[in-house]
Design a protein around this motif. Structure first.
Motif, mmCIF file in Angstrom:
data_model
loop_
_atom_site.group_PDB
_atom_site.id
_atom_site.type_symbol
_atom_site.label_atom_id
_atom_site.label_comp_id
_atom_site.label_asym_id
_atom_site.label_seq_id
_atom_site.Cartn_x
_atom_site.Cartn_y
_atom_site.Cartn_z
ATOM 1 N N ASP A 151 0.817 -1.212 0.000
ATOM 2 C CA ASP A 151 0.000 0.000 0.000
ATOM 3 C C ASP A 151 0.849 1.260 0.000
ATOM 4 N N GLY A 152 2.098 1.144 -0.441
ATOM 5 C CA GLY A 152 2.983 2.299 -0.486
ATOM 6 C C GLY A 152 2.666 3.221 -1.643
ATOM 7 N N PRO A 153 3.267 4.417 -1.653
ATOM 8 C CA PRO A 153 2.942 5.421 -2.672
ATOM 9 C C PRO A 153 3.402 5.082 -4.075
ATOM 10 N N THR A 154 4.201 4.031 -4.226
ATOM 11 C CA THR A 154 4.645 3.637 -5.566
ATOM 12 C C THR A 154 4.272 2.196 -5.905
ATOM 13 N N ASP A 155 3.463 1.554 -5.059
ATOM 14 C CA ASP A 155 3.115 0.146 -5.275
ATOM 15 C C ASP A 155 2.057 -0.025 -6.364
ATOM 16 N N PRO A 156 1.963 -1.244 -6.951
ATOM 17 C CA PRO A 156 0.941 -1.510 -7.968
ATOM 18 C C PRO A 156 -0.474 -1.418 -7.407
ATOM 19 N N LEU A 157 -1.443 -1.405 -8.297
ATOM 20 C CA LEU A 157 -2.859 -1.391 -7.945
ATOM 21 C C LEU A 157 -3.544 -2.579 -8.594
ATOM 22 N N ILE A 158 -4.586 -3.115 -7.953
ATOM 23 C CA ILE A 158 -5.296 -4.254 -8.506
ATOM 24 C C ILE A 158 -6.801 -4.005 -8.520
ATOM 25 N N ASP A 159 -7.474 -4.711 -9.404
ATOM 26 C CA ASP A 159 -8.934 -4.690 -9.483
ATOM 27 C C ASP A 159 -9.477 -5.530 -8.331
ATOM 28 N N PRO A 160 -10.297 -4.965 -7.441
ATOM 29 C CA PRO A 160 -10.810 -5.760 -6.321
ATOM 30 C C PRO A 160 -11.673 -6.929 -6.775
ATOM 31 N N CYS A 161 -12.241 -6.838 -7.981
ATOM 32 C CA CYS A 161 -13.045 -7.945 -8.507
ATOM 33 C C CYS A 161 -12.206 -8.926 -9.324
ATOM 34 N N ARG A 162 -10.928 -8.618 -9.510
ATOM 35 C CA ARG A 162 -9.992 -9.471 -10.251
ATOM 36 C C ARG A 162 -10.500 -9.789 -11.665
ATOM 37 N N GLN A 163 -11.092 -8.772 -12.297
ATOM 38 C CA GLN A 163 -11.559 -8.924 -13.671
ATOM 39 C C GLN A 163 -10.650 -8.226 -14.674
ATOM 40 N N SER A 164 -9.953 -7.196 -14.240
ATOM 41 C CA SER A 164 -9.179 -6.356 -15.152
ATOM 42 C C SER A 164 -7.701 -6.389 -14.783
ATOM 43 N N PRO A 165 -6.829 -5.969 -15.718
ATOM 44 C CA PRO A 165 -5.387 -6.041 -15.461
ATOM 45 C C PRO A 165 -4.956 -5.184 -14.284
ATOM 46 N N ALA A 166 -3.943 -5.682 -13.564
ATOM 47 C CA ALA A 166 -3.306 -4.859 -12.550
ATOM 48 C C ALA A 166 -2.545 -3.722 -13.228
ATOM 49 N N VAL A 167 -2.262 -2.666 -12.480
ATOM 50 C CA VAL A 167 -1.500 -1.527 -12.982
ATOM 51 C C VAL A 167 -0.248 -1.371 -12.119
ATOM 52 N N TRP A 168 0.908 -1.238 -12.775
ATOM 53 C CA TRP A 168 2.139 -0.953 -12.043
ATOM 54 C C TRP A 168 2.817 0.254 -12.658
ATOM 55 N N PHE A 169 3.713 0.858 -11.891
ATOM 56 C CA PHE A 169 4.298 2.138 -12.289
ATOM 57 C C PHE A 169 5.811 1.993 -12.436
ATOM 58 N N GLN A 170 6.308 2.434 -13.579
ATOM 59 C CA GLN A 170 7.736 2.357 -13.876
ATOM 60 C C GLN A 170 8.372 3.734 -13.700
ATOM 61 N N GLN A 171 9.376 3.785 -12.813
ATOM 62 C CA GLN A 171 10.011 5.064 -12.520
ATOM 63 C C GLN A 171 10.847 5.555 -13.694
ATOM 64 N N MET A 172 10.597 6.788 -14.108
ATOM 65 C CA MET A 172 11.365 7.417 -15.168
ATOM 66 C C MET A 172 12.237 8.529 -14.593
ATOM 67 N N ASP A 173 13.416 8.733 -15.172
ATOM 68 C CA ASP A 173 14.319 9.793 -14.728
ATOM 69 C C ASP A 173 14.147 11.073 -15.525
ATOM 70 N N ALA A 174 13.549 10.959 -16.708
ATOM 71 C CA ALA A 174 13.352 12.123 -17.571
ATOM 72 C C ALA A 174 12.151 11.865 -18.467
ATOM 73 N N PRO A 175 11.509 12.907 -18.975
ATOM 74 C CA PRO A 175 10.375 12.720 -19.892
ATOM 75 C C PRO A 175 10.793 11.891 -21.113
ATOM 76 N N ARG A 176 9.846 11.132 -21.660
ATOM 77 C CA ARG A 176 10.145 10.308 -22.824
ATOM 78 C C ARG A 176 9.030 10.477 -23.852
ATOM 79 N N PRO A 177 8.941 11.651 -24.466
ATOM 80 C CA PRO A 177 7.814 11.926 -25.373
ATOM 81 C C PRO A 177 7.878 11.138 -26.670
#
Length: 236
Positions: A151-177
């Motif tokens: 439950d940390g500020p950078t941890d993944p998120l999950i669908d409580p119904c387990r129907q949809s994909p989990a979401v995770w966050f990849q740390q970037m050091d600079a914008p990548r447009p």
């Protein structure tokens, strides 16, 4: 805790989980034990889910969930309290497989070929410069929750119904447009990865990165949008 049933407090290492599950017709993917049972009707599918639930008995609520369809039932085992596969899950997988076998049902692996695709788990990866700033938005807009113990500020998120994909966050050091900043991770059984990659390349894709295979391969569509094929291997 009954020793015969296996400890449900300690998550198995990836090689341990894969070694325990594969002979049972189950696959280890991204912290989940999963198997697919082919059926002929929705009624039979419900019966399969009932058999699995009855076999798990009191352990069902904390370990088992199922996706029930007219042509197949996908059964998943995970110790929800630790968000991982434990010895208890491996023990339950063996009991469920025995019950299915006794009923004349096949939950063997599907690898490549012309039949239904193999079991898989899909995640969405989001590149971010400030994960803590964007995570609350995605949690709210998707209606997602924290995973057990994460439950940390950078941890993944999950669908409580387990129907949809989990979401995770990849740390970037600079914008990548110059590249898309949201991509799919498709986690497959380790022996299914090559088939899935070959199919993607034959469909017009390109291989962008494989230095960390078999943990993951980065593929791109003809316009440069990326997706990763991932396995449990190469991570321990």
């Amino acid at each position: 805790m009954d020793d015969e049933r296996g400890d449900d407090r300690v998550t198995l290492r990836r090689p341990e989980a894969a070694a325990a599950l594969t002979p049972l017709g189950w696959r280890y993917i991204l912290g989940i034990a999963t198997t697919s049972v082919r059926v002929d009707s929705m009624r039979q599918a419900v019966e399969v889910a009932a058999t699995a639930t009855g076999t798990c008995a009191d352990d069902a609520d904390g370990h088992l969930w199922a996706d029930v369809r007219p042509d197949r039932v996908v059964l998943n085992l995970q110790t929800l309290a630790v968000a991982g596969v434990t010895a208890r899950d491996a023990w339950l997988a063996g009991r469920i497989s025995a019950s299915l076998d006794a009923a004349g049902l096949d939950n063997g692996p599907e690898v490549g070929g012309e039949g239904p695709r193999s079991v898989q788990v899909v995640e969405i990866g989001i590149d971010a410069l400030d994960i803590a700033a964007i995570r609350p938005f995605w949690k709210a807009v998707l209606g997602y929750v924290d995973e057990a113990g994460a439950d940390g500020p950078t941890d993944p998120l999950i669908d409580p119904c387990r129907q949809s994909p989990a979401v995770w966050f990849q740390q970037m050091d600079a914008p990548r447009p110059q590249r898309n900043r949201i991509h799919f991770d498709i986690s497959v059984p380790h022996d299914e990865a090559r088939h899935r990659i070959d199919a993607a390349l034959a469909a017009g894709g390109t291989l962008r990165y494989d230095a960390e295979a078999p943990a993951f391969w980065v593929l791109a569509d003809p316009e440069g949008n990326e997706a990763c094929i991932t396995t449990w291997q190469g991570r321990d």
